[in-house]
Design a protein around this motif. Structure first.
Motif, PDB file in Angstrom:
ATOM      1  N   LEU A  94      14.126  15.821  15.904  1.00  0.00           N
ATOM      2  CA  LEU A  94      14.909  15.049  14.939  1.00  0.00           C
ATOM      3  C   LEU A  94      15.647  15.969  13.974  1.00  0.00           C
ATOM      4  O   LEU A  94      16.807  15.711  13.602  1.00  0.00           O
ATOM      5  N   VAL A  95      14.984  17.064  13.565  1.00  0.00           N
ATOM      6  CA  VAL A  95      15.641  18.023  12.674  1.00  0.00           C
ATOM      7  C   VAL A  95      16.805  18.689  13.388  1.00  0.00           C
ATOM      8  O   VAL A  95      17.882  18.887  12.816  1.00  0.00           O
ATOM      9  N   VAL A  96      16.613  19.049  14.656  1.00  0.00           N
ATOM     10  CA  VAL A  96      17.689  19.671  15.425  1.00  0.00           C
ATOM     11  C   VAL A  96      18.862  18.720  15.589  1.00  0.00           C
ATOM     12  O   VAL A  96      20.033  19.137  15.516  1.00  0.00           O
TER      13      VAL A  96
ATOM     14  N   ALA B 257      12.313  24.706  30.616  1.00  0.00           N
ATOM     15  CA  ALA B 257      11.072  23.961  30.383  1.00  0.00           C
ATOM     16  C   ALA B 257       9.833  24.808  30.629  1.00  0.00           C
ATOM     17  O   ALA B 257       8.751  24.495  30.108  1.00  0.00           O
ATOM     18  N   LEU B 258       9.958  25.886  31.415  1.00  0.00           N
ATOM     19  CA  LEU B 258       8.806  26.756  31.661  1.00  0.00           C
ATOM     20  C   LEU B 258       8.317  27.408  30.371  1.00  0.00           C
ATOM     21  O   LEU B 258       7.123  27.678  30.219  1.00  0.00           O
ATOM     22  N   ALA B 259       9.233  27.681  29.441  1.00  0.00           N
ATOM     23  CA  ALA B 259       8.847  28.364  28.196  1.00  0.00           C
ATOM     24  C   ALA B 259       7.861  27.532  27.375  1.00  0.00           C
ATOM     25  O   ALA B 259       6.736  27.994  27.104  1.00  0.00           O
ATOM     26  N   PRO B 260       8.206  26.304  26.953  1.00  0.00           N
ATOM     27  CA  PRO B 260       7.215  25.522  26.200  1.00  0.00           C
ATOM     28  C   PRO B 260       5.991  25.152  27.021  1.00  0.00           C
ATOM     29  O   PRO B 260       4.901  24.973  26.460  1.00  0.00           O
ATOM     30  N   ALA B 261       6.138  25.054  28.346  1.00  0.00           N
ATOM     31  CA  ALA B 261       4.964  24.778  29.179  1.00  0.00           C
ATOM     32  C   ALA B 261       3.978  25.938  29.093  1.00  0.00           C
ATOM     33  O   ALA B 261       2.761  25.734  28.946  1.00  0.00           O
ATOM     34  N   VAL B 262       4.478  27.171  29.184  1.00  0.00           N
ATOM     35  CA  VAL B 262       3.603  28.346  29.051  1.00  0.00           C
ATOM     36  C   VAL B 262       3.036  28.431  27.640  1.00  0.00           C
ATOM     37  O   VAL B 262       1.862  28.770  27.448  1.00  0.00           O
ATOM     38  N   TRP B 263       3.841  28.114  26.622  1.00  0.00           N
ATOM     39  CA  TRP B 263       3.347  28.142  25.237  1.00  0.00           C
ATOM     40  C   TRP B 263       2.197  27.156  25.059  1.00  0.00           C
ATOM     41  O   TRP B 263       1.370  27.337  24.164  1.00  0.00           O
ATOM     42  N   GLY B 264       2.151  26.123  25.883  1.00  0.00           N
ATOM     43  CA  GLY B 264       1.042  25.181  25.813  1.00  0.00           C
ATOM     44  C   GLY B 264      -0.294  25.784  26.211  1.00  0.00           C
ATOM     45  O   GLY B 264      -1.347  25.218  25.909  1.00  0.00           O
ATOM     46  N   THR B 265      -0.271  26.949  26.868  1.00  0.00           N
ATOM     47  CA  THR B 265      -1.523  27.631  27.236  1.00  0.00           C
ATOM     48  C   THR B 265      -1.983  28.599  26.153  1.00  0.00           C
ATOM     49  O   THR B 265      -3.037  29.229  26.317  1.00  0.00           O
ATOM     50  N   THR B 266      -1.226  28.726  25.063  1.00  0.00           N
ATOM     51  CA  THR B 266      -1.554  29.712  24.027  1.00  0.00           C
ATOM     52  C   THR B 266      -2.914  29.434  23.396  1.00  0.00           C
ATOM     53  O   THR B 266      -3.688  30.365  23.133  1.00  0.00           O
ATOM     54  N   TYR B 267      -3.209  28.156  23.127  1.00  0.00           N
ATOM     55  CA  TYR B 267      -4.491  27.819  22.501  1.00  0.00           C
ATOM     56  C   TYR B 267      -5.649  28.272  23.375  1.00  0.00           C
ATOM     57  O   TYR B 267      -6.617  28.883  22.898  1.00  0.00           O
ATOM     58  N   TYR B 268      -5.561  28.007  24.675  1.00  0.00           N
ATOM     59  CA  TYR B 268      -6.632  28.413  25.591  1.00  0.00           C
ATOM     60  C   TYR B 268      -6.774  29.933  25.623  1.00  0.00           C
ATOM     61  O   TYR B 268      -7.888  30.470  25.529  1.00  0.00           O
TER      62      TYR B 268
ATOM     63  N   VAL C 258      17.545  21.275  24.568  1.00  0.00           N
ATOM     64  CA  VAL C 258      16.531  22.329  24.570  1.00  0.00           C
ATOM     65  C   VAL C 258      15.336  21.928  23.711  1.00  0.00           C
ATOM     66  O   VAL C 258      14.175  22.075  24.116  1.00  0.00           O
ATOM     67  N   THR C 259      15.592  21.447  22.509  1.00  0.00           N
ATOM     68  CA  THR C 259      14.491  21.202  21.578  1.00  0.00           C
ATOM     69  C   THR C 259      13.541  20.111  22.064  1.00  0.00           C
ATOM     70  O   THR C 259      12.343  20.171  21.807  1.00  0.00           O
ATOM     71  N   PHE C 260      14.047  19.120  22.789  1.00  0.00           N
ATOM     72  CA  PHE C 260      13.149  18.084  23.312  1.00  0.00           C
ATOM     73  C   PHE C 260      12.181  18.653  24.341  1.00  0.00           C
ATOM     74  O   PHE C 260      11.068  18.142  24.501  1.00  0.00           O
ATOM     75  N   LEU C 261      12.578  19.722  25.035  1.00  0.00           N
ATOM     76  CA  LEU C 261      11.677  20.349  26.001  1.00  0.00           C
ATOM     77  C   LEU C 261      10.441  20.924  25.319  1.00  0.00           C
ATOM     78  O   LEU C 261       9.402  21.085  25.951  1.00  0.00           O
ATOM     79  N   GLY C 262      10.549  21.244  24.025  1.00  0.00           N
ATOM     80  CA  GLY C 262       9.402  21.758  23.284  1.00  0.00           C
ATOM     81  C   GLY C 262       8.242  20.775  23.224  1.00  0.00           C
ATOM     82  O   GLY C 262       7.095  21.186  22.976  1.00  0.00           O
TER      83      GLY C 262
ATOM     84  N   GLY D 248      18.143  29.158  27.862  1.00  0.00           N
ATOM     85  CA  GLY D 248      18.382  27.718  27.811  1.00  0.00           C
ATOM     86  C   GLY D 248      19.266  27.334  26.641  1.00  0.00           C
ATOM     87  O   GLY D 248      20.136  26.459  26.771  1.00  0.00           O
ATOM     88  N   ILE D 249      19.060  27.983  25.493  1.00  0.00           N
ATOM     89  CA  ILE D 249      19.891  27.697  24.327  1.00  0.00           C
ATOM     90  C   ILE D 249      21.344  28.062  24.602  1.00  0.00           C
ATOM     91  O   ILE D 249      22.274  27.397  24.134  1.00  0.00           O
ATOM     92  N   ARG D 250      21.549  29.126  25.384  1.00  0.00           N
ATOM     93  CA  ARG D 250      22.920  29.535  25.706  1.00  0.00           C
ATOM     94  C   ARG D 250      23.641  28.509  26.574  1.00  0.00           C
ATOM     95  O   ARG D 250      24.817  28.230  26.364  1.00  0.00           O
ATOM     96  N   VAL D 251      22.948  27.969  27.578  1.00  0.00           N
ATOM     97  CA  VAL D 251      23.631  27.174  28.603  1.00  0.00           C
ATOM     98  C   VAL D 251      23.451  25.670  28.425  1.00  0.00           C
ATOM     99  O   VAL D 251      24.154  24.898  29.086  1.00  0.00           O
ATOM    100  N   LEU D 252      22.534  25.239  27.554  1.00  0.00           N
ATOM    101  CA  LEU D 252      22.283  23.813  27.357  1.00  0.00           C
ATOM    102  C   LEU D 252      22.589  23.412  25.922  1.00  0.00           C
ATOM    103  O   LEU D 252      22.565  24.254  25.024  1.00  0.00           O
TER     104      LEU D 252
END
Length: 290
Positions: free
Chosen positions: A92-94, A3-14, A227-231, A218-222
Motif C-alpha cells: 500500500l505504501v509503494v 518471486a524467488l527472492a522473497p520466497a528465499v527470504w521466507g527461510t531466513t527465520y529457520y 514487485v512489492t506484492f511479491l514480498g 525485478g525492480i528494473r524490468v517490472l
C-alpha cells in the motif's frame, strides 16, 4: 524469477534459529550484506561513478542498512505475527509512493489487493493473544516505509552499470551502515561453530547476493507495485517451512490466509499487466496519429 527472492527470504527465520548464534540479529544482517557485496564488487570490478556514489549509499541504507535494524527491532518487541502483519502494509505504501514519484496511477483494484494482502498475512501469522508494543509497531511501520521507498527509488534511478555491480554497491553501502551499529549494540559472539559458518554462508550467498540481484533485476524490468506484492510470499514460505521443518501447527485459518495472500498477489499482477497493455495501446494510437 523475482518471486524467488522473497520466497528465499521466507527461510531466513529457520536459518537464523537453527544455524546462527543466538541473539545476534544485527550480526546476521551485517554478514548477510557486507561480504556478499564485497564479493560482487570484486567480481564485477566496477565502482560507482558520478551521482551513483551517493545514490548507492541512499539505496543501500534504505533497502538494507536501516530496514534490517527496524525489522529486527520489531521482531524483538512484537510477536512475529504482529510484526509480519504490520509489515504487510508495504504494498500500500509503494502504491502511494509510485503514484507520487513515478506517476503510476493507483487503481481501486490494486488498493483492494493491498488490503487483502494485509488481511491474508494476519490470518496466516497473527495469534489471538498477540500483544502490541508502541515502539515495536513504529519499527515495523518504519521498516515497511523504508523498504517501500527503496523499491520506488530503485525504480526511479536507473543505473548505467551491470546489475551485479549495482547490487554489490548497495550491499556494501548497507553493510557499512550496519557495521558500527552491530559492534556497538551486539558485539561479536564468543565462539563460531561450523554450523554458524554454514548459516552465515547461506544467508550471504543465497539470501544476500543471489536474492538481492534477482530483486533489483525485478525492480528494473517490472512495475514497482508488481514487485512489492511479491514480498507477501515471505510469510507464506516462512509458515510452510515452520510446518515442514519445525513441526509447527498449521491451522485451517492459516491455510485460508495463505490462499488470500496468493489471491491478492495474483490480482495485483493481473491489474498491473492489464493497465500496462491499455497504456501501451494508447501510446501506439498517439504515435499513429502523429
Amino acid at each position: 524469477m523475482t518471486a524467488l527472492a522473497p520466497a528465499v527470504w521466507g527461510t531466513t527465520y529457520y536459518a537464523t534459529t537453527e544455524y546462527l548464534p543466538p541473539d545476534r540479529p544485527l550480526l546476521a544482517g551485517l554478514l548477510r550484506a557486507l561480504p556478499a557485496g564485497l564479493l560482487l564488487v570484486a567480481v564485477t570490478r566496477r565502482a560507482p561513478s558520478g551521482d551513483w556514489w551517493w545514490r548507492s549509499l541512499v539505496l543501500g541504507t534504505l533497502n538494507i542498512g536501516v530496514f534490517l535494524p527496524l525489522l529486527f527491532l520489531a521482531a524483538y518487541r512484537l510477536p512475529g505475527g504482529v510484526a509480519a502483519t504490520v509489515g504487510a502494509v508495504q504494498p500500500l505504501v509503494v502504491l502511494g509512493l509510485a503514484a507520487l514519484l513515478l506517476g503510476q496511477r493507483m487503481t481501486t483494484r490494486a488498493a483492494l489487493a493491498g488490503i487483502a494482502g494485509v488481511v491474508g498475512v494476519a490470518l496466516l501469522v497473527l495469534r489471538a493473544d498477540a500483544r502490541l508494543d508502541a515502539v515495536g509497531v513504529a519499527a515495523a511501520l518504519g521498516g515497511a516505509v523504508v523498504m517501500a521507498a527503496g523499491v520506488v527509488l530503485s525504480k526511479r534511478w536507473t543505473a548505467p552499470a551491470p546489475l551485479l555491480a549495482v547490487t554489490g554497491w548497495q550491499l556494501v553501502a548497507g553493510g557499512l551502515v550496519l557495521l558500527p551499529v552491530t559492534l556497538l549494540v551486539e558485539g561479536l559472539p564468543p565462539a563460531i561453530t561450523a554450523a554458524n559458518v554454514g548459516g552465515f554462508a547461506y544467508l550471504g550467498l543465497i539470501g544476500g547476493a543471489l536474492t538481492y540481484a534477482l530483486w533489483f533485476r525485478g525492480i528494473r524490468v517490472l512495475p514497482a507495485t508488481q514487485v512489492t506484492f511479491l514480498g507477501l510470499l515471505s510469510p507464506v514460505v516462512a509458515t510452510l517451512v515452520g510446518w515442514l521443518a519445525l513441526d509447527q501447527e498449521l491451522t485451517a485459518w492459516q491455510v485460508l490466509g495463505a490462499a488470500v495472500v496468493l489471491g491478492a498477489l495474483v490480482v495485483a499482477q493481473r491489474t498491473t499487466t492489464v493497465r500496462e497493455k491499455g497504456e501501451s495501446r494508447a501510446d501506439h494510437g498517439v504515435r499513429s496519429v502523429r
